[in-house]
Motif scaffolding. Structure first.
Motif, PDB file in Angstrom:
ATOM      1  N   MET A  23      38.864  38.372  43.419  1.00  0.00           N
ATOM      2  CA  MET A  23      37.529  38.979  43.975  1.00  0.00           C
ATOM      3  C   MET A  23      36.643  37.852  43.457  1.00  0.00           C
ATOM      4  N   LEU A  24      36.732  37.609  41.655  1.00  0.00           N
ATOM      5  CA  LEU A  24      35.487  36.976  41.468  1.00  0.00           C
ATOM      6  C   LEU A  24      35.113  35.664  42.599  1.00  0.00           C
ATOM      7  N   VAL A  25      36.166  34.948  42.416  1.00  0.00           N
ATOM      8  CA  VAL A  25      35.719  33.987  43.147  1.00  0.00           C
ATOM      9  C   VAL A  25      35.563  33.870  44.727  1.00  0.00           C
ATOM     10  N   VAL A  26      35.934  34.901  45.637  1.00  0.00           N
ATOM     11  CA  VAL A  26      35.235  35.324  46.678  1.00  0.00           C
ATOM     12  C   VAL A  26      34.052  36.081  46.341  1.00  0.00           C
ATOM     13  N   ARG A  27      33.913  36.576  45.117  1.00  0.00           N
ATOM     14  CA  ARG A  27      32.602  37.184  44.930  1.00  0.00           C
ATOM     15  C   ARG A  27      31.325  35.305  44.785  1.00  0.00           C
ATOM     16  N   MET A  28      31.692  34.584  43.709  1.00  0.00           N
ATOM     17  CA  MET A  28      30.605  34.201  43.766  1.00  0.00           C
ATOM     18  C   MET A  28      31.091  32.612  45.248  1.00  0.00           C
ATOM     19  N   LEU A  29      31.366  32.513  46.056  1.00  0.00           N
ATOM     20  CA  LEU A  29      31.426  31.451  47.760  1.00  0.00           C
ATOM     21  C   LEU A  29      30.798  32.477  48.215  1.00  0.00           C
ATOM     22  N   THR A  30      30.484  33.915  48.236  1.00  0.00           N
ATOM     23  CA  THR A  30      29.518  34.352  48.881  1.00  0.00           C
ATOM     24  C   THR A  30      28.210  34.354  48.200  1.00  0.00           C
ATOM     25  N   GLY A  31      28.249  33.531  46.760  1.00  0.00           N
ATOM     26  CA  GLY A  31      26.605  33.483  46.638  1.00  0.00           C
ATOM     27  C   GLY A  31      26.227  34.546  45.576  1.00  0.00           C
ATOM     28  N   SER A  32      27.250  35.320  45.344  1.00  0.00           N
ATOM     29  CA  SER A  32      26.794  36.700  44.019  1.00  0.00           C
ATOM     30  C   SER A  32      26.580  35.839  42.885  1.00  0.00           C
ATOM     31  N   ALA A  33      26.141  36.321  42.178  1.00  0.00           N
ATOM     32  CA  ALA A  33      26.004  36.008  40.268  1.00  0.00           C
ATOM     33  C   ALA A  33      26.979  36.615  39.524  1.00  0.00           C
ATOM     34  N   PHE A  34      27.341  35.923  38.793  1.00  0.00           N
ATOM     35  CA  PHE A  34      28.795  35.551  37.776  1.00  0.00           C
ATOM     36  C   PHE A  34      28.463  37.175  36.876  1.00  0.00           C
ATOM     37  N   PRO A  35      29.274  38.551  37.062  1.00  0.00           N
ATOM     38  CA  PRO A  35      28.828  39.092  36.503  1.00  0.00           C
ATOM     39  C   PRO A  35      28.912  39.367  35.018  1.00  0.00           C
TER      40      PRO A  35
END
Length: 170
Positions: free
Chosen positions: A122-134
């Motif tokens: 889920m982190l990789v998918v978020r990062m690939l879509t441009g979200s910030a690292f939580p």
């Protein structure tokens, strides 16, 4: 004692749906960021349990739809939970017969890394879509999920055991 050595009554589809609804409700409660990081992914834990012990009823299709429901309800990147749940549920389904032979604490040693992988996907998918690292704290839930696994397993098997005891006594 491993579940493979116990005689458990078959579980009803209604009970499976009830546990999934409870897990979804727990996941959708608006916890604070600190509590949410500590809490395990209840939906993943319940999904892994049913994939392990009711593999003919609950599988990758359930994993996908539960992920989609969570993505829609949480407003996350569409499909991130679906992909993560499908991949990790596949690992449970691939080893469900072997895992059932182990005691619960050894099963937790397998479930913990799967929960970690779930969060990582889920982190990789978020990062690939441009979200910030939580932050790295999001992986704490995988550890607490592994610790909660034996308790959750005992809790979900309790319903099958109490019905069995009631039949034996009558």
């Amino acid at each position: 004692m491993p579940v493979s050595r116990q005689l458990l009554k078959p579980v009803s589809l209604g009970f499976i749906l009830f546990t999934i609804v409870v897990a979804l409700t727990t996941a959708l409660i608006p916890w604070g960021p600190t509590v949410r990081a500590i809490l395990p992914d209840a939906v993943a834990l319940v999904l892994f349990y049913w994939c392990m012990y009711q593999s003919r009823r609950v599988g990758i299709g359930w994993a996908f739809w539960l992920g989609i429901v969570l993505d829609i309800a949480d407003g996350n990147v569409f499909g991130q939970h679906g992909i993560a749940y499908c991949l990790t549920a596949w690992f449970v389904l691939a080893r469900h017969r072997q895992l059932g032979m182990f005691p619960l604490w050894q099963q937790a040693l397998y479930i913990g890394p799967l929960l970690f992988a779930n969060q990582l996907i889920m982190l990789v998918v978020r990062m690939l879509t441009g979200s910030a690292f939580p932050g790295w704290f999001i992986f704490i839930g995988a550890l607490t999920g592994a610790v909660c696994w034996p308790l959750l397993s005992q809790l979900l098997q309790m319903q099958q055991r109490t019905e069995k005891r009631a039949e034996i006594q009558s």
